[in-house]
Design a protein around this motif. Sequence first.
Motif, PDB file in Angstrom:
ATOM      1  N   SER A   1      -7.882   0.616 -11.066  1.00 34.71           N
ATOM      2  CA  SER A   1      -6.673   0.636 -10.250  1.00 34.71           C
ATOM      3  C   SER A   1      -5.437   0.285 -11.056  1.00 34.71           C
ATOM      4  O   SER A   1      -4.342   0.750 -10.758  1.00 34.71           O
TER       5      SER A   1
ATOM      6  N   SER B   1       2.767  -0.752 -11.263  1.00 38.46           N
ATOM      7  CA  SER B   1       3.103  -1.235 -12.599  1.00 38.46           C
ATOM      8  C   SER B   1       3.910  -2.524 -12.557  1.00 38.46           C
ATOM      9  O   SER B   1       4.197  -3.101 -13.594  1.00 38.46           O
TER      10      SER B   1
ATOM     11  N   GLU C   1      -5.151   0.584 -14.559  1.00 34.30           N
ATOM     12  CA  GLU C   1      -5.282   1.013 -15.948  1.00 34.30           C
ATOM     13  C   GLU C   1      -3.961   1.462 -16.571  1.00 34.30           C
ATOM     14  O   GLU C   1      -3.850   1.507 -17.791  1.00 34.30           O
ATOM     15  N   GLN C   2      -2.955   1.748 -15.779  1.00 37.45           N
ATOM     16  CA  GLN C   2      -1.649   2.137 -16.319  1.00 37.45           C
ATOM     17  C   GLN C   2      -0.715   0.949 -16.497  1.00 37.45           C
ATOM     18  O   GLN C   2       0.413   1.113 -16.963  1.00 37.45           O
ATOM     19  N   ALA C   3      -1.157  -0.241 -16.129  1.00 40.53           N
ATOM     20  CA  ALA C   3      -0.297  -1.427 -16.191  1.00 40.53           C
ATOM     21  C   ALA C   3      -0.788  -2.392 -17.268  1.00 40.53           C
ATOM     22  O   ALA C   3      -1.949  -2.358 -17.666  1.00 40.53           O
ATOM     23  N   ASP C   4       0.097  -3.251 -17.723  1.00 35.07           N
ATOM     24  CA  ASP C   4      -0.236  -4.314 -18.661  1.00 35.07           C
ATOM     25  C   ASP C   4      -0.343  -5.600 -17.844  1.00 35.07           C
ATOM     26  O   ASP C   4       0.669  -6.130 -17.389  1.00 35.07           O
TER      27      ASP C   4
ATOM     28  N   ALA D   1      -1.515   2.982  -9.416  1.00 33.86           N
ATOM     29  CA  ALA D   1      -0.177   3.307  -9.928  1.00 33.86           C
ATOM     30  C   ALA D   1       0.828   2.177  -9.736  1.00 33.86           C
ATOM     31  O   ALA D   1       2.022   2.403  -9.726  1.00 33.86           O
TER      32      ALA D   1
END
Length: 166
Positions: free
Chosen positions: A129, A53, A131-134, A51
């Motif tokens: 770990s 980001s 996958e929600q970030a660019d 989580a």
Amino acid sequence: PQLLRAELLGLLSRTPRTGIPGHAPKALIAPHAGLRYCGQTASYAYANLLATSSVSRIVVLGPSHHKRLEGCALPAIGVGAYRTPLGPIRLDGEGLATLRESGEFEELSIGEDEAEHSIEMQLPFLLLSMEQADWTLLPVVVGHLSQQACALFARHLEPFFDDPNT
């Protein structure tokens, strides 16, 4: 891919987070042996990235096992992503270009890069770990370094570690 994903998520779910919530760690140390040998241990490093980001670049330093290096090496020019069973990971082209411009880094052939497992073993954990970030990956294979060479490569990498997005 589904079995790998399930196994990694299981490892991560059983691992307590020891970091400060909302703060990405600046550095992690993780083993690079096969998943069955050190997956649970590696999950302790990567659970703290979940989580996150605020990170847009991840630098991975991995020891060279196959190519004799008296320094550090980068992926071949033109390699824009690493393919993994869980999906592609974009490489940080700008960061790689900056390091190449120094003239200090060797270039791995595609075969040498594919044969090296130290960075490869980090990639599935990173994908899940983060996958929600660019984010992009800046992979560096590290060979034998004298004290002077350590200082030289540290100076080249310092701007990346000084960047709050790394």
